[in-house]
Design a protein around this motif. Structure first.
Motif, PDB file in Angstrom:
ATOM      1  N   ILE A  61       0.827  -1.205   0.000  1.00 12.55           N
ATOM      2  CA  ILE A  61       0.000   0.000   0.000  1.00 12.55           C
ATOM      3  C   ILE A  61       0.862   1.256   0.000  1.00 12.55           C
ATOM      4  N   ILE A  69      -2.752   2.050  -3.446  1.00 14.60           N
ATOM      5  CA  ILE A  69      -4.166   2.406  -3.593  1.00 14.60           C
ATOM      6  C   ILE A  69      -4.382   3.134  -4.915  1.00 14.60           C
ATOM      7  N   LYS A  73      -6.388   1.883  -8.301  1.00 17.99           N
ATOM      8  CA  LYS A  73      -7.473   2.659  -8.917  1.00 17.99           C
ATOM      9  C   LYS A  73      -7.195   2.877 -10.399  1.00 17.99           C
ATOM     10  N   GLN A  93      -6.771  -2.716   7.824  1.00 21.50           N
ATOM     11  CA  GLN A  93      -7.712  -2.168   6.856  1.00 21.50           C
ATOM     12  C   GLN A  93      -8.388  -0.924   7.415  1.00 21.50           C
ATOM     13  N   HIS A  96      -6.941   2.666   6.784  1.00 23.42           N
ATOM     14  CA  HIS A  96      -7.128   3.305   5.488  1.00 23.42           C
ATOM     15  C   HIS A  96      -8.593   3.694   5.356  1.00 23.42           C
ATOM     16  N   LEU A  98     -11.115   4.440   3.305  1.00 21.92           N
ATOM     17  CA  LEU A  98     -11.477   4.347   1.895  1.00 21.92           C
ATOM     18  C   LEU A  98     -12.899   3.838   1.771  1.00 21.92           C
ATOM     19  N   ASP A 100     -14.192   2.859  -0.969  1.00 25.60           N
ATOM     20  CA  ASP A 100     -14.243   1.810  -1.983  1.00 25.60           C
ATOM     21  C   ASP A 100     -13.212   0.712  -1.796  1.00 25.60           C
ATOM     22  N   ILE A 101     -12.685   0.539  -0.579  1.00 28.28           N
ATOM     23  CA  ILE A 101     -11.631  -0.455  -0.394  1.00 28.28           C
ATOM     24  C   ILE A 101     -12.117  -1.866  -0.736  1.00 28.28           C
ATOM     25  N   TYR A 108      -7.154  -8.256   1.391  1.00 30.02           N
ATOM     26  CA  TYR A 108      -6.296  -7.310   2.091  1.00 30.02           C
ATOM     27  C   TYR A 108      -5.563  -8.093   3.171  1.00 30.02           C
TER      28      TYR A 108
END
Length: 130
Positions: A61, A69, A73, A93, A96, A98, A100-101, A108
């Motif tokens: 990451i 990330i 994308k 996790q 972060h 996010l 839309d992770i 992950y």
């Protein structure tokens, strides 16, 4: 046990040279081809050059230039097929923020990652997109 994984080609993106080389060597015993990249920008460049050949992307990451990330994308927005991406990070996790992770990463994993867990995740991710 791993015979069905021998046809999978991986793009492995990791900025730490020692981790990248050691992990790529271990993965090469199980998988067909392991392409490596040193950061997110290199990962984008290698993926674009090898697009049809790559079955699964595995990325750190936190990397210089472009994060895993942002690289993910970019890859997801520029391919028409569903490419599984596995994130590996020293952070959980939850670290972060996010929205839309779940859409971005197939799995992950948290560092330190056991190689058997990574191999299983790659195989599972590949099967999800078949």
């Amino acid at each position: 046990m791993y015979e069905n994984l021998k046809n999978i080609n991986i793009l492995y993106v990791e900025d730490d040279e020692f981790i990248r080389e050691q992990t790529a060597t271990l993965l090469s015993v199980v998988f067909n081809k392991i392409h490596t990249a040193i950061d997110g920008q290199d990962g984008i460049n290698k993926f674009n050059a090898l697009n049809d050949e790559i079955h699964v992307v595995v990325t750190d990451i936190n990397m210089p230039k472009i994060s895993g990330i942002d690289m993910s994308k970019n890859i997801k927005s520029n391919v028409e097929r569903d490419i599984p991406i596995i994130a590996i990070s020293a952070y959980s996790q939850e670290d972060h923020i996010l929205e839309d992770i779940a859409d971005l990463f197939t799995f992950y994993l948290r560092k330190p990652t056991q190689i058997k867990d990574l191999i299983k995740s790659i195989g599972d991710a590949f099967e999800l997109t078949r």
